[in-house]
Write a protein that holds these residues in place. Structure first.
Motif, PDB file in Angstrom:
ATOM      1  N   LEU A 115     -18.870 -11.111   3.374  1.00  0.00           N
ATOM      2  CA  LEU A 115     -18.488 -10.249   4.223  1.00  0.00           C
ATOM      3  C   LEU A 115     -16.951  -9.748   4.046  1.00  0.00           C
ATOM      4  O   LEU A 115     -16.470  -8.724   4.039  1.00  0.00           O
ATOM      5  CB  LEU A 115     -18.638 -10.320   5.755  1.00  0.00           C
ATOM      6  CG  LEU A 115     -20.193 -10.315   5.987  1.00  0.00           C
ATOM      7  CD1 LEU A 115     -20.483 -10.577   7.564  1.00  0.00           C
ATOM      8  CD2 LEU A 115     -20.779  -9.039   5.701  1.00  0.00           C
ATOM      9  N   ILE A 151     -23.680  -5.798   0.270  1.00  0.00           N
ATOM     10  CA  ILE A 151     -23.584  -7.128   1.048  1.00  0.00           C
ATOM     11  C   ILE A 151     -24.775  -7.989   0.221  1.00  0.00           C
ATOM     12  O   ILE A 151     -24.667  -9.115  -0.026  1.00  0.00           O
ATOM     13  CB  ILE A 151     -23.451  -6.920   2.296  1.00  0.00           C
ATOM     14  CG1 ILE A 151     -22.064  -6.384   2.680  1.00  0.00           C
ATOM     15  CG2 ILE A 151     -23.601  -8.494   2.863  1.00  0.00           C
ATOM     16  CD1 ILE A 151     -21.949  -5.914   4.183  1.00  0.00           C
ATOM     17  N   PHE A 203     -25.504  -2.954  10.226  1.00  0.00           N
ATOM     18  CA  PHE A 203     -24.116  -2.437   9.428  1.00  0.00           C
ATOM     19  C   PHE A 203     -23.935  -0.930   9.544  1.00  0.00           C
ATOM     20  O   PHE A 203     -24.870  -0.285  10.122  1.00  0.00           O
ATOM     21  CB  PHE A 203     -24.035  -2.934   7.950  1.00  0.00           C
ATOM     22  CG  PHE A 203     -23.940  -4.412   7.898  1.00  0.00           C
ATOM     23  CD1 PHE A 203     -22.762  -5.160   7.703  1.00  0.00           C
ATOM     24  CD2 PHE A 203     -25.112  -5.456   7.960  1.00  0.00           C
ATOM     25  CE1 PHE A 203     -22.506  -6.405   7.499  1.00  0.00           C
ATOM     26  CE2 PHE A 203     -25.109  -6.779   7.783  1.00  0.00           C
ATOM     27  CZ  PHE A 203     -23.719  -7.318   7.974  1.00  0.00           C
TER      28      PHE A 203
END
Ligand code: PLP
Length: 407
Positions: A403, A358, A349
């Motif tokens: 997400l 997340i 990420f």
């Protein structure tokens, strides 16, 4: 009397390794799942950091543990008595390393196993063995590698950060870039061993080229340096073959494994040919000793895990399952890259802050993932090898839904 919770006891009495432990309380675990006392279910997508390759409490592992517990527990320090679980496991490992002759290194086929309690201890043993066998004390390892936390293993660590406040460490250690062939020149006739993971674990799942790994083998042979392959994370089927090195057509001089090896019990091993290993028996006698290494219950569990992985060919399915996970996340606007081999995967990420948010949200939704020691913007995805394709679809669906909240 006021009731003291396990959580309070944990924070009051368990030595803490960070200020932010996950602090999940798990009451029971089975297969890919862990359960809180409330009954909340979590997918374990990290296998307790590369351990539960056959899943939590695999019935054959549990049965082997019970059977062995009914016979004997500790009997004697390592290497003195003939203990069937140790002997059978060592033979099974040797058989798994009986590979085509063209791959065998200059010091012969690995058929001797020294059992330890952990990966770190196995690394320590391997380092001592390399020093003793070569008469040299130099070690070369890779930047961003992690090989364990004891002072010898820490001397090989690929980041200063974890070393700096524990100096002095071992002299004569050098770091080179992982996967960069020109750096192999730094392996010289002063080097006792070059230690490398066939897939970089804590660096965030880094996969070297086949040609690089072959160049590693050549350089070690040219300089009389022992090649130590650290398969603590990759061994026992994690990357799509039983041993990760099998995919590179090379063969180590010393092989180290632990983690998934025990089926959930603590055990590690360093392994070498008789030619190399025999130096630990004299000058001094008892060149490496341990009280609990190769504990019979751990060996019985490990043998059961070994058989499950090999008989059910779990490693062979890891490749396809890994591809399913890669496909689920590749191309997602938040995911910069998905790296992986078998069921050892990383999804990268933009930043640690985003990944941490997340990961926290995934935990709330019942999915445990993590980042890596030396790569904090990549999500660790390494579920038990027994995860089914339906479970992969379900757990990827949960993560993809999480997400969505961050887009
Ligand atoms: C590649 C590698 N080597 C060695 C170790 C040390 O193993 P242990 O934690 O069992 O001492 C680890 C642990 O994460 C590891 O990932």
């Amino acid at each position: 009397m006021t009731h003291i919770t396990h959580r309070q006891l944990f924070f009051n009495h368990i030595a803490q390794t960070s200020r932010f432990p996950l602090a999940l309380e798990i009451e029971r675990a089975e297969g890919c799942f862990m359960y809180e006392p409330s009954g909340k279910r979590y997918y374990d997508l990290i296998s307790g950091i590369g351990v539960s390759n056959v899943g939590h409490r695999h019935p054959k592992v549990v049965e082997a543990i019970k059977e062995q517990a009914d016979r004997y527990l500790h009997l004697m320090v390592y290497g003195e008595y003939i203990q069937a679980p140790q002997a059978l496991l060592a033979a099974a490992l040797a058989e798994s390393l009986d590979l085509p002759a063209k791959a065998i290194g200059p010091f012969g086929q690995i058929d001797r196993v020294y059992f330890t309690n952990s990966g770190t201890e196995a690394i320590e043993g391997a380092m001592k063995l390399a020093k003793r066998f070569t008469g040299r004390f130099g070690f070369v390892s890779c930047f961003n590698a992690y090989h364990g936390a004891s002072q010898g293993a820490l001397s090989l660590a690929g980041q200063q950060f974890f070393q700096q406040n524990f100096r002095p460490l071992l002299p004569g250690t050098k770091r080179i870039r992982y996967g960069v062939a020109e750096d192999l020149e730094q392996i010289t006739t002063d080097t006792a061993a070059f230690i490398i993971e066939p897939v970089g674990g804590e660096s965030g799942v880094r996969i070297p080229d086949l040609s690089y790994m072959q160049a590693v083998r050549r350089r070690c042979t040219e300089t009389g340096t022992l090649l130590i392959l650290d398969e603590v994370q990759t061994g026992f089927g994690r990357t799509g073959t039983f041993w990760a090195f099998e995919d590179y057509g090379i063969y180590p001089d010393i092989l180290v494994c632990a983690k998934g090896m025990g089926g959930g019990m603590p055990i590690g091993a360093f392994m070498a040919s008789e030619n190399i290993m025999s130096v630990l028996t004299g000058n001094p006698v008892l060149g490496h000793i341990t009280t609990f290494g190769g504990h019979p219950v751990s060996c019985a569990a490990s043998l059961a895990a070994f058989r499950v992985i090999r008989e059910e060919r779990l490693y062979a399915f890891a490749g396809r399952k890994g591809e399913m996970i890669k496909a689920a996340f590749s191309g997602h606007p938040l995911v910069k890259e998905v790296r992986g081999k078998g069921l050892m995967l990383a999804a990268e990420f933009e930043s640690f802050d985003l990944l941490k948010a997340i990961i926290d949200a995934c935990i709330t939704e019942g999915v445990v993932t993590d980042w890596f020691l030396f790569c904090d913007n990549s999500m660790r995805i390494a579920p038990p090898l027994v995860i089914s394709e339906d479970q992969i679809r379900e757990v990827c669906g949960i993560i993809l839904k999480v997400l969505e909240r961050f887009r």
